[in-house]
Design an enzyme around this catalytic site. Structure first.
Site, PDB file in Angstrom:
ATOM      1  N   ASP A   1       0.836  -1.201   0.000  1.00 57.61           N
ATOM      2  CA  ASP A   1       0.000   0.000   0.000  1.00 57.61           C
ATOM      3  C   ASP A   1       0.875   1.256   0.000  1.00 57.61           C
ATOM      4  O   ASP A   1       0.364   2.377  -0.116  1.00 57.61           O
ATOM      5  CB  ASP A   1      -0.998  -0.002   1.173  1.00 57.61           C
ATOM      6  N   SER A   2       2.211   1.077   0.074  1.00 59.24           N
ATOM      7  CA  SER A   2       3.130   2.191  -0.177  1.00 59.24           C
ATOM      8  C   SER A   2       2.877   2.757  -1.577  1.00 59.24           C
ATOM      9  O   SER A   2       3.273   3.891  -1.880  1.00 59.24           O
ATOM     10  CB  SER A   2       4.585   1.732  -0.044  1.00 59.24           C
TER      11      SER A   2
ATOM     12  N   ASP B   1      -1.249  -6.398  -0.594  1.00 59.86           N
ATOM     13  CA  ASP B   1      -1.345  -5.702   0.697  1.00 59.86           C
ATOM     14  C   ASP B   1      -2.782  -5.241   0.933  1.00 59.86           C
ATOM     15  O   ASP B   1      -3.408  -4.656   0.043  1.00 59.86           O
ATOM     16  CB  ASP B   1      -0.413  -4.484   0.653  1.00 59.86           C
TER      17      ASP B   1
ATOM     18  N   LYS C   1      -1.289  -9.504   2.898  1.00 57.51           N
ATOM     19  CA  LYS C   1      -0.598  -8.999   4.090  1.00 57.51           C
ATOM     20  C   LYS C   1      -1.488  -7.981   4.799  1.00 57.51           C
ATOM     21  O   LYS C   1      -2.188  -7.214   4.136  1.00 57.51           O
ATOM     22  CB  LYS C   1       0.725  -8.326   3.692  1.00 57.51           C
TER      23      LYS C   1
ATOM     24  N   GLU D   1       9.131  -4.235  10.929  1.00 57.98           N
ATOM     25  CA  GLU D   1       9.477  -2.890  10.453  1.00 57.98           C
ATOM     26  C   GLU D   1       9.970  -2.003  11.589  1.00 57.98           C
ATOM     27  O   GLU D   1       9.307  -1.863  12.636  1.00 57.98           O
ATOM     28  CB  GLU D   1       8.267  -2.235   9.759  1.00 57.98           C
TER      29      GLU D   1
HETATM   30  O1  KIV Z   1       3.412  -1.183   1.672  1.00 58.68           O
HETATM   31  C1  KIV Z   1       4.610  -1.482   1.791  1.00 58.68           C
HETATM   32  O2  KIV Z   1       5.451  -1.188   0.946  1.00 58.68           O
HETATM   33  C2  KIV Z   1       5.021  -2.188   2.999  1.00 58.68           C
HETATM   34  C3  KIV Z   1       6.483  -2.314   3.246  1.00 58.68           C
HETATM   35  C4  KIV Z   1       6.911  -1.155   4.048  1.00 58.68           C
HETATM   36  C5  KIV Z   1       6.829  -3.597   3.881  1.00 58.68           C
HETATM   37  O3  KIV Z   1       4.203  -2.613   3.766  1.00 58.68           O
END
Ligand code: KIV
Length: 288
Positions: A52-53, A91, A121, A190
């Site tokens: 979700d980044s 995610d 995730k 993290e």
């Molecule tokens: O969304 C993402 O990129 C993440 C990473 C920071 C592991 O959750």
């Protein structure tokens, strides 16, 4: 005809567990698009996270909170279309699993079934164990994410390293145990001290993947845009920058603009041509 590549030595969850057992480090990176999926898969990465980044590095949001299920689904599908070997994790965005177990299973099912992800995730420890257990029970592999959890960073006083005090370290440790018991097959750790990651990695049977979690984790993950220099708003301490793709692309576009202005683009190599006689005939026909 399938739009998906034929799986080539697809990385299975059992492979990841074996890698932990054999002390072989696991590589993981984010990707959000078809070309990014092709690049990181060809490079030989073990796990791709459609994180979700996405919201920050591709969509320009301030943080990850506004990201929607529709956005995650769209980008997960694009990456899945590119990938032949890596394990792809979808995610779950903020508020797609926080309300109820039923909501969590439903949305996990959308990323897994409609998105084609190999697992999902979600962020959170003990407080999310019931959701992790229910998704796992529904037949969907779940990746946990503890330590600093960006979706709920506001409750942690911002983007701060977690687990530094004894109490907080015990909490992160308990989070790891709770997710392992709930059926998570791997954990993101993290922004926690490396000694705490080492202890968790020793004590749990599932792989730990660090991002700001130090070298003792079973594997490491970074956000693609951070490590290739494409996201320049800020760079966390735990990032190693391997390339400056922003400047490479910037210079390419500047050169393109100069070539257009100088009329050096397109050259003969980029142009189509017709026979001289045909040109003459055409000109003559216009005179009639
Ligand atoms: O969304 C993402 O990129 C993440 C990473 C920071 C592991 O959750």
């Amino acid at each position: 005809m399938s739009v998906h590549p034929e799986p080539v030595n697809k990385v299975l969850i059992s492979d990841l567990l074996n890698m932990k057992g054999e002390g072989k480090k696991i590589s993981m990176i984010t990707a959000y698009s078809y070309p990014q999926g092709l690049i990181v898969d060809e490079a030989g990465i073990d796990i791709i996270l459609v994180g979700d980044s996405l919201g920050m590095v591709e969509l320009g949001y301030k943080d990850t909170v506004p990201v929607t299920m529709a956005e995650m689904l769209h980008h997960t599908r694009a990456v899945v279309r590119a990938v032949a070997r890596a394990h792809v994790v979808g995610d779950m965005p903020f508020m797609s699993y926080n309300i109820s177990v039923e909501q969590a299973v439903t949305n996990a099912g959308i990323l897994y079934k409609d998105g084609g992800a190999d697992s999902v995730k979600l962020e959170g420890g003990m407080e999310m164990a019931d959701k992790v257990a229910a998704i796992h029970k529904a037949g969907i592999p779940v990746f946990g994410h503890i330590g600093l959890t960006p979706q709920t960073a506001a409750l942690m006083g911002g983007f701060k390293v977690q687990g530094r005090s004894l109490d907080n370290a015990k909490k992160v440790m308990d989070d790891a145990f709770a997710l392992e018991d709930a059926g998570a097959f791997a954990l993101i750790l993290e922004a926690i001290p490396k000694q705490l990651s080492q202890l968790i990695t020793e004590k749990v049977s599932i792989p730990t993947i660090g991002i700001g979690g130090g070298v003792y984790c079973d594997g490491q993950v970074l956000v693609l845009h951070d490590m290739v220099g494409l996201f320049r708003r800020f760079t966390p301490k735990f990032v190693k920058v391997y390339a400056d793709v922003y400047t490479t692309q910037l210079n390419a576009v500047k050169e393109f603009i100069r070539d257009i202005e100088d009329a050096t683009f397109p050259g003969d190599d980029q142009s189509f041509s017709m026979k001289e006689e045909a040109v003459e005939e055409l000109k003559q026909s216009l005179k009639k």
